[in-house]
Design a protein around this motif. Sequence first.
Motif, PDB file in Angstrom:
ATOM      1  N   SER A 246       1.246  -1.325   0.202  1.00 30.56           N
ATOM      2  CA  SER A 246       0.229  -0.094   0.177  1.00 30.56           C
ATOM      3  C   SER A 246       1.011   1.170   0.029  1.00 30.56           C
ATOM      4  CB  SER A 246      -0.815   0.117   0.931  1.00 30.56           C
ATOM      5  OG  SER A 246      -1.327   1.493   1.016  1.00 30.56           O
ATOM      6  N   ASN A 247       0.523   2.298  -0.244  1.00 28.84           N
ATOM      7  CA  ASN A 247       0.645   3.711  -0.068  1.00 28.84           C
ATOM      8  C   ASN A 247       0.300   4.530   1.131  1.00 28.84           C
ATOM      9  OD1 ASN A 247       3.201   3.764  -2.287  1.00 28.84           O
ATOM     10  ND2 ASN A 247       1.823   4.164  -4.036  1.00 28.84           N
ATOM     11  N   TYR A 248      -0.371   3.166   1.272  1.00 29.12           N
ATOM     12  CA  TYR A 248      -0.476   4.192   3.126  1.00 29.12           C
ATOM     13  C   TYR A 248       0.065   3.795   4.125  1.00 29.12           C
ATOM     14  CZ  TYR A 248      -3.940   5.297   6.573  1.00 29.12           C
ATOM     15  OH  TYR A 248      -5.000   6.060   7.879  1.00 29.12           O
ATOM     16  N   ASP A 249       0.926   4.813   4.305  1.00 31.75           N
ATOM     17  CA  ASP A 249       2.250   4.403   5.547  1.00 31.75           C
ATOM     18  C   ASP A 249       1.729   4.586   6.911  1.00 31.75           C
ATOM     19  OD1 ASP A 249       4.247   3.421   6.301  1.00 31.75           O
ATOM     20  OD2 ASP A 249       5.506   4.682   5.867  1.00 31.75           O
ATOM     21  N   ASP A 250       0.484   4.092   7.102  1.00 36.28           N
ATOM     22  CA  ASP A 250       0.637   4.246   8.725  1.00 36.28           C
ATOM     23  C   ASP A 250       1.239   3.258   9.967  1.00 36.28           C
ATOM     24  OD1 ASP A 250      -1.306   5.830  10.719  1.00 36.28           O
ATOM     25  OD2 ASP A 250      -2.298   3.405  10.753  1.00 36.28           O
ATOM     26  N   PRO A 251       1.571   3.991  10.448  1.00 32.52           N
ATOM     27  CA  PRO A 251       2.102   2.859  11.861  1.00 32.52           C
ATOM     28  C   PRO A 251       1.381   2.129  12.423  1.00 32.52           C
ATOM     29  CG  PRO A 251       2.411   4.891  12.241  1.00 32.52           C
ATOM     30  CD  PRO A 251       1.895   5.361  11.149  1.00 32.52           C
ATOM     31  N   THR A 252      -0.291   2.116  12.753  1.00 32.13           N
ATOM     32  CA  THR A 252      -1.278   1.929  13.307  1.00 32.13           C
ATOM     33  C   THR A 252      -1.905   0.638  11.910  1.00 32.13           C
ATOM     34  OG1 THR A 252      -1.673   3.708  13.974  1.00 32.13           O
ATOM     35  CG2 THR A 252      -2.690   1.713  15.148  1.00 32.13           C
TER      36      THR A 252
ATOM     37  N   ILE B 168       5.842  -0.824   0.731  1.00 35.56           N
ATOM     38  CA  ILE B 168       5.439   0.431   0.432  1.00 35.56           C
ATOM     39  C   ILE B 168       4.922   0.692  -1.027  1.00 35.56           C
ATOM     40  CG2 ILE B 168       5.909   3.055   0.488  1.00 35.56           C
ATOM     41  CD1 ILE B 168       4.319   1.903   3.455  1.00 35.56           C
TER      42      ILE B 168
ATOM     43  N   ARG C 270       1.932   8.930  -3.593  1.00 36.90           N
ATOM     44  CA  ARG C 270       2.766   8.397  -4.257  1.00 36.90           C
ATOM     45  C   ARG C 270       2.183   7.416  -5.199  1.00 36.90           C
ATOM     46  NH1 ARG C 270       3.653   6.037   2.296  1.00 36.90           N
ATOM     47  NH2 ARG C 270       6.138   6.527   2.136  1.00 36.90           N
TER      48      ARG C 270
ATOM     49  N   ARG D   9      -0.323  -0.595   9.825  1.00 35.54           N
ATOM     50  CA  ARG D   9       1.274  -1.087   9.825  1.00 35.54           C
ATOM     51  C   ARG D   9       0.888  -2.752  10.814  1.00 35.54           C
ATOM     52  NH1 ARG D   9       6.085  -1.477   7.093  1.00 35.54           N
ATOM     53  NH2 ARG D   9       5.677   0.519   6.715  1.00 35.54           N
TER      54      ARG D   9
ATOM     55  N   HIS E  55      -0.082   9.270   0.509  1.00 29.40           N
ATOM     56  CA  HIS E  55      -0.464   7.909   0.166  1.00 29.40           C
ATOM     57  C   HIS E  55      -1.417   8.667  -1.120  1.00 29.40           C
ATOM     58  CE1 HIS E  55      -4.076   5.739  -1.820  1.00 29.40           C
ATOM     59  NE2 HIS E  55      -3.867   5.042  -1.729  1.00 29.40           N
TER      60      HIS E  55
ATOM     61  N   ARG F 297       7.042  13.143  11.226  1.00 30.45           N
ATOM     62  CA  ARG F 297       6.979  11.582  12.232  1.00 30.45           C
ATOM     63  C   ARG F 297       7.735  11.406  13.049  1.00 30.45           C
ATOM     64  NH1 ARG F 297       5.136   6.850   8.619  1.00 30.45           N
ATOM     65  NH2 ARG F 297       3.246   7.338   8.527  1.00 30.45           N
TER      66      ARG F 297
END
Lengths: 121, 547
Positions: A82-88, A103, B334, A90, B331, B385
């Motif tokens: 995914s291009n959604y890179d959210d720690p939670t 990613i 990207r 993941r 997102h 971050r």
Amino acid sequence: MKKILIVEDEKMLAEMYHDRFVQAGFKIVMAYSAEEGIKIALKEKPDLILLDILLPRENGIGFLAKLRQNPKIASTKVVAFSNYDDPTTRKEAMEFGVKEYLIKTNYTPQEIIKKIKTYLK
Amino acid sequence: MAFDIETINRLIVLFINAFGIFLGAWVLFANRKAALNRRFTLMTIAGLLWVNSAYLGFSSKDVSTAVALYKLNGISALLTALTFYYFFILSFLKEEEKHSLLNKIILLVIFLLICLTGFTDLVVKDVRWKEFGMEIIHGEYGGIAYYLFAFFFILLMAVWLIRKYFVLSIQEKQKTQYFFIGIILWMFFNIVFNTLIPLIFNTARYQHFGDYSIIFLLGFTAYAIVRRQLFGIKVLLTALLVVLIAILLLLNTLLFTENTPFQILNGIIFIVFLFFGYYLIKSVQTEIKRREELEELTSRLERVNVELATAYKKLERLDKAKTEFLSIASHQLRTPLTAVKGYISMMLEKIYGKPPKKMIKPLENIYASNERLIRLINSLLNISRIETGKIEMNLEKVSLEKLINDIFGDLKQAVEGKDIFLELKKTKEPLPEISVDKDKIRQAIMNILDNAIKYTERGGVTVKLKAVKQKLQIIISDTGEGMTGDEISNLFVSFTRGKAGVRMWTEGAGLGLYIAKKFAEMHNGKVWAESPGKGRGSTFYIELPIK
């Protein structure tokens, strides 16, 4: 010939991965939403699922929850991309036992194929 | 000189008039536009009319004049009640609109009573001469109606006053305590002299004393309206007590002590008492002032605490919104970059057939530009971050040698384009695997290597691994541009670049080294750079603990 299910709602990317994977000698089945993905997984029993996370309506985490609950397909290998890179998100995906959370933008289709091949051995 | 009761009476009325006029003017000029102040002044005028008509009626020698004055007295008492009512509900209850029906009833009753008093003999029937002055004779029913109204009116005010007083805040209480004392004194004297004594003993002998008591209400209320800084009621009561004792002492000295030595002794006692009395009042005042300051500070602190908590919650919400926005925005950015990267890489892999030779270089350039954009977005996301502290560590055992070889694979193209070498020096002894967040350490090494390749035009970049005590060092040396001391000290700061960077290259946002440093620090490691000087190359160190 290994069978791979690609769950990807972005048409252009879906087409691109489809072309490259077929070229690399995989049998590819496509799904454009989580609901459709589960149906096709049940029908096709793929060797590996390449799963996008941000999907319309139900997201990839919801897909994983349903997949793991269904004994017929629960043990299918999954690579999240995914291009959604959210720690939670993941973390949630990892807890559902995905092999990796890639990613997309950091990998060419060829590099993704390389990764997948290591999990199909 | 002997003071007879008549002289005292005259002096009291004179004093009340002078003081009343002063109070009315004082309050009015303190704030001419406020309804509260204007109503107070109207109340003062009605009250003075009441006192004067009572006094003049009482002391007039002529029956018809006395009757007219007593009628005026009855009317002005009603007007005082009316003005007081409006003043009271506005200043004290602050709920004028709430009692619109009662307002109308009171207005109507007062209007009826005024008509009864003024145009009929029902309330004021006649006067008769007594040895003390003119006494009023009430009409049987009119008089009862008049006093019943007075009684119920006072009762209503008292109930409201008590009910409202207990729900007032501390700050409001202090101000209304003055008002309170004025009203209580006024009501008390009125109930005793104007209602109880006339009803029970059937005499108006002392009635005017009740009338005079309005000055208590006017005085205390005026003070509470005009002065912002009020003395606490305890100070006031202490002062009243001291003054009372002082007056008794003085009277005792002047009137009841005949013997001169005793007079002198009493005089000394009086002066000593005044002295101590003054300090007693002062100390009570100081103590109360301190307590009030403390209360004020406490309540201010509480208010500030509440404000802080609200602000913090707001910030938290904003922070969360910002993080989500960044994830979603990156997102969105990207996705098209992924398509460009994928398709160009496939063209270069000849998936769509062999491209014409002269097209290879442009395709590579598109690919490189796209990579730069991807890196920029990754860096911005990382920086955001790092700076919001929202970054998690996923530790795993990693062989640095293997990791560096991986990174070399990614950098192959960049190195080949520049005709410089990139090599990893083999170690004599195998190095232990260490527990790190692989993605972050990979990013840190990648950023520093990227930087070294960027500033090296001849020669190349060498990577060495070295174990020093309980630490592993990744040493990246290049034969490039080199740096001055100043440039080194600015290297790892967010959004700045070495001078060489400005001069030679403009690509990259100067974020890579900062991110590398922060990522190493998250592993309790560090990053630093050394350079023998301009044109003599640089060496970068990443040091990580062996865990």
